[in-house]
Write an enzyme that holds these catalytic residues in place. Structure first.
Site: not given
Ligand code: PBG
Length: 328
Positions: A201, A254
């Protein structure tokens, strides 16, 4: 043998011919639809930066789940907006937390038999400071403290599994979280609850609209000390390797569209089920172009998802899940 013996256009002459030689498929069952569950009853609050996305109270989330099931969508990914936030992210691991309530309600609905219920495991929606772990004071300021966060993440995952999550999906990017969550699940008797790890991520600008939807923006600093640097592909593969080693059953990549090379590399290197998350910013930028009339909505939605499948994703988390399922 090249032109004029070979003519590539021969197999493009009609839709049935094109369908016969099509290499990549897209089905509603490949799509996972994210929901944002909030307190209250009859609440359906629009998210400004994400047209078509809502904060839903539990009863509304059940209706949404039933619609998703009737469209043949593969599953849901659940996020929560708790009543109150604190330093220990109590709302995340409380057995009566908002996502736990949502899970129990959806499990009792007719949608439950058709949908895989995935619960996002993270603390950022539940901490007062908006970071994905607990905070400690250091001489230089504040830091997200890795190891104490693991205990809370494990507790959260076990609570979500007890409430009915079919899969738990850690998105916090703490080191060692998959092992900690596996241990917590096994200790609470959920040996069969799979872990879908957001293994690579990246710290991304494309999460911006989500932080409005989930009210989870960090109150100070950013997430760069735990989420990955967008420049690093080799490191992404190492993250995946470690998560699988710790017991992840499947992996999620992601964001998706700006990182399709990472999805492809993950597909080629690991023989595990692999998903990709078309995140909020990817959704919102397409929606903005649709509103302006600059892109053909239906074609752009399907093409964006097909590209992610072609890169190697088995399934896709997308806010377009309902729209795409209706088109397919
Ligand atoms: C929680 C999380 C996030 C997303 C999914 N789980 C936000 C982040 O990491 O700030 C982002 C999903 C999206 O942008 O659609 N940590």
């Amino acid at each position: 043998m090249s032109f004029p013996v070979t003519r590539m256009r021969r197999l493009r002459r009609s839709e049935p011919l094109r369908a016969l030689v099509r290499e990549t498929t897209l089905n509603p069952g490949d799509l996972i639809y994210p929901l944002f569950i909030c307190p209250g009853e009859g609440v359906r609050r629009a998210v400004g930066s994400m047209p078509g996305v809502f904060n839903l109270s539990v009863d509304e989330a059940v209706r949404e789940a039933e619609e998703a099931a009737s469209l043949g969508i593969g599953g849901l990914l659940l996020f929560g907006l708790p009543d109150t936030k604190d330093e220990q992210a109590t709302g995340a691991w409380d057995d009566n937390g908002i996502v736990q309530q949502g899970l129990r309600a959806i499990k009792q609905s007719s949608a439950a038999k058709e949908l895989v219920l995935i619960a996002d495991v993270c603390l950022c929606e539940y901490t007062s400071h908006g970071h994905c772990g607990v905070i400690v004071k250091t001489p230089e300021g504040y830091e997200v403290d890795n190891d104490p966060s693991l205990e809370l993440l494990g507790r959260t995952a076990a609570s979500l599994a007890r409430a009915g999550a079919d899969i738990v999906a850690p998105s916090d990017m703490m080191d060692g979280r998959v092992a900690a969550i596996r241990r917590a699940l096994d200790q609470s008797g959920d040996i069969n609850a799979p872990i879908l790890s957001y293994a690579s991520k990246f710290a991304s600008a494309f999460y911006g609209p989500f932080r409005e939807a989930a009210d989870s923006a960090p109150q100070f600093g950013d997430r760069k000390t735990y989420q990955m640097d967008g420049a690093n592909l080799r490191e992404a593969l190492r993250e995946i390797d470690l998560d699988l080693d710790e017991g992840a059953d499947m992996i999620l990549m992601k964001p998706a569209m700006p990182y399709l090379d990472v999805v492809r590399a993950a597909r080629e290197n690991f023989d595990v089920p692999l998903g990709a998350y078309q995140v909020s910013g990817e959704y919102s930028m397409l929606q903005a172009a649709f509103e302006k009339g600059w892109l053909d909505r239906d074609r752009a939605i399907l093409e964006s998802l097909l590209g992610i499948r072609r890169a190697g994703a088995d399934f896709i988390v997308t806010y377009f899940a309902k729209d795409a399922a209706k088109l397919l």
